[in-house]
Design a protein around this motif. Sequence first.
Motif, short mmCIF file in Angstrom:
data_model
loop_
_atom_site.label_atom_id
_atom_site.label_comp_id
_atom_site.label_asym_id
_atom_site.label_seq_id
_atom_site.Cartn_x
_atom_site.Cartn_y
_atom_site.Cartn_z
N TYR A 103 0.83 -1.20 0.00
CA TYR A 103 0.00 0.00 0.00
C TYR A 103 0.86 1.26 0.00
O TYR A 103 0.45 2.29 -0.56
CB TYR A 103 -0.94 0.00 1.21
N ALA A 104 2.03 1.19 0.62
CA ALA A 104 2.94 2.34 0.57
C ALA A 104 3.37 2.63 -0.86
O ALA A 104 3.47 3.81 -1.26
CB ALA A 104 4.16 2.07 1.45
N TRP A 105 3.57 1.59 -1.66
CA TRP A 105 3.92 1.80 -3.07
C TRP A 105 2.76 2.38 -3.85
O TRP A 105 2.96 3.09 -4.83
CB TRP A 105 4.40 0.50 -3.69
N LEU A 106 1.54 2.10 -3.44
CA LEU A 106 0.38 2.75 -4.08
C LEU A 106 0.44 4.25 -3.89
O LEU A 106 0.10 5.02 -4.79
CB LEU A 106 -0.92 2.19 -3.50
N VAL A 107 0.87 4.68 -2.69
CA VAL A 107 0.99 6.12 -2.42
C VAL A 107 2.18 6.70 -3.18
O VAL A 107 2.10 7.81 -3.74
CB VAL A 107 1.13 6.35 -0.91
N ILE A 108 3.28 5.98 -3.24
CA ILE A 108 4.49 6.51 -3.87
C ILE A 108 4.34 6.60 -5.39
O ILE A 108 4.73 7.60 -6.01
CB ILE A 108 5.70 5.63 -3.51
N LEU A 109 3.75 5.57 -5.99
CA LEU A 109 3.69 5.49 -7.46
C LEU A 109 2.37 5.97 -8.05
O LEU A 109 2.20 5.94 -9.27
CB LEU A 109 3.94 4.04 -7.91
N ARG A 165 -0.95 11.01 -8.03
CA ARG A 165 -0.53 12.15 -7.21
C ARG A 165 0.47 11.72 -6.15
O ARG A 165 0.54 12.33 -5.08
CB ARG A 165 -1.76 12.80 -6.55
N GLY A 166 1.23 10.70 -6.46
CA GLY A 166 2.20 10.18 -5.52
C GLY A 166 3.49 10.96 -5.51
O GLY A 166 3.67 11.97 -6.22
N VAL A 167 4.42 10.48 -4.72
CA VAL A 167 5.70 11.17 -4.53
C VAL A 167 6.47 11.26 -5.83
O VAL A 167 7.04 12.31 -6.18
CB VAL A 167 6.53 10.44 -3.45
N VAL A 168 6.51 10.19 -6.60
CA VAL A 168 7.31 10.16 -7.84
C VAL A 168 6.75 11.15 -8.85
O VAL A 168 7.49 11.98 -9.41
CB VAL A 168 7.34 8.73 -8.42
N ASN A 169 5.46 11.09 -9.11
CA ASN A 169 4.86 11.97 -10.11
C ASN A 169 4.92 13.43 -9.68
O ASN A 169 5.18 14.32 -10.51
CB ASN A 169 3.41 11.56 -10.38
N MET A 170 4.70 13.70 -8.41
CA MET A 170 4.75 15.09 -7.95
C MET A 170 6.17 15.64 -8.05
O MET A 170 6.37 16.80 -8.43
CB MET A 170 4.26 15.17 -6.50
N GLY A 214 9.72 19.85 -13.52
CA GLY A 214 9.45 20.20 -14.91
C GLY A 214 9.83 19.12 -15.91
O GLY A 214 9.92 19.39 -17.11
N LEU A 215 10.06 17.92 -15.45
CA LEU A 215 10.44 16.83 -16.34
C LEU A 215 9.25 16.24 -17.08
O LEU A 215 9.41 15.67 -18.17
CB LEU A 215 11.19 15.74 -15.56
N ILE A 216 8.08 16.33 -16.50
CA ILE A 216 6.86 15.83 -17.15
C ILE A 216 5.76 16.87 -17.00
O ILE A 216 5.78 17.68 -16.07
CB ILE A 216 6.41 14.49 -16.54
N GLU A 217 4.81 16.86 -17.93
CA GLU A 217 3.70 17.80 -17.87
C GLU A 217 2.47 17.18 -17.23
O GLU A 217 1.67 17.89 -16.62
CB GLU A 217 3.35 18.27 -19.29
N ARG A 218 2.30 15.89 -17.39
CA ARG A 218 1.16 15.20 -16.79
C ARG A 218 1.67 13.96 -16.04
O ARG A 218 2.72 13.43 -16.39
CB ARG A 218 0.15 14.80 -17.85
N PRO A 219 0.95 13.51 -15.03
CA PRO A 219 1.42 12.36 -14.24
C PRO A 219 1.58 11.11 -15.11
O PRO A 219 0.80 10.86 -16.03
CB PRO A 219 0.31 12.17 -13.19
N LEU A 220 2.62 10.36 -14.81
CA LEU A 220 2.85 9.11 -15.51
C LEU A 220 1.94 8.01 -14.94
O LEU A 220 1.62 8.01 -13.76
CB LEU A 220 4.31 8.67 -15.35
N ARG A 221 1.54 7.11 -15.81
CA ARG A 221 0.73 5.97 -15.36
C ARG A 221 1.66 4.82 -14.97
O ARG A 221 2.17 4.10 -15.83
CB ARG A 221 -0.24 5.52 -16.46
N ILE A 222 1.90 4.70 -13.67
CA ILE A 222 2.80 3.67 -13.17
C ILE A 222 2.02 2.54 -12.50
O ILE A 222 2.30 1.36 -12.72
CB ILE A 222 3.82 4.27 -12.20
#
Length: 310
Positions: free
Chosen positions: A141-147, A150-155, A161-169
């Motif tokens: 479940y922690a990886w659900l929050v991270i990935l 609106r998780g840590v990686v996408n934010m 400025g590396l991405i414009e929209r969140p990645l689907r991980i």
Amino acid sequence: MTHAVLPNAPTRASLGETILDKLISGRGIWPAVPAIVVLMVVAVIPFAILLSLGFSDIVVERGAIVSQTFSIDHLANALSDRLYWITFQRSMSLALMTTLFCLLFGYPVAYLFLIGGPWVRRLILVLTIAPLLTSGIVRTYAWLVILGGRGVVNMALTDLGLIERPLRIINTPVAVLIGMVQIHLPVMILPLIAVMSRHDTRLDEASANLGASRLGTLRHVVLPLSVPGIGTGCALVFTLSYTTFVVPQLLGGGNYLNAATMIYEQVIYSLDWSKGSVSSLILMVTCLIVLLMIALVTNRFTRWTKGRDA
């Protein structure tokens, strides 16, 4: 006139006393009898009953089996079903990739444990054992929050400025692989540390005196001596990864089907116990085949140690 006192005739011990004496004295196979009985009751007998369902045509009424006849149709249908081959191939690939990445990430940690000082070793042990104190479900479940979207990686990527929209991980095979590697990595590191802790550093000194570099010593001295730990870690990680259910179900989403989730759906949702039994049999046999291959490879690379103590 004195009467001679005759010693009491030895009394014959009862069957229960005899068995208890043998269990306590530790002779022969008797000390292992309690463990064998428990293993038979909780593992062997239930598993035999489960496998018998895979070779039977059963009729279930109100959750009870009312008739059961021998048949191999379920096994034949499973072996000819393309879905089974795809599912087990996916499970096998995921387990092998997880084992490979755990080995690549875990071996440097174990090597650092070998060359590090006392505080470094304590820190590595704490960081390795600490995740095992938390349930695998919680870590998943922690990886659900991270990935997540609106998780840590996408934010972090968005803020940089590396991405414009969140990645689907999440709900992808990549997310499943990440979760599997992180959860099973300590299981790879601990056997390696156990082997590294018995490593004789005088061998490294002898290698250096003969002109070998640190990389050469690692390749020709440390690595061959750590093969037993590598084999044990690979066997443990592969078994856990190949038969896992929680991580693919949570990180892969409902569309990610592996062997364990397929068995769960067959038994719980479809109530097709025969198919679930056949799938369990295939899962067990294929897992044992890979474990046998790991054992053979490990034995092949440790043959030079067989006559060392002779």
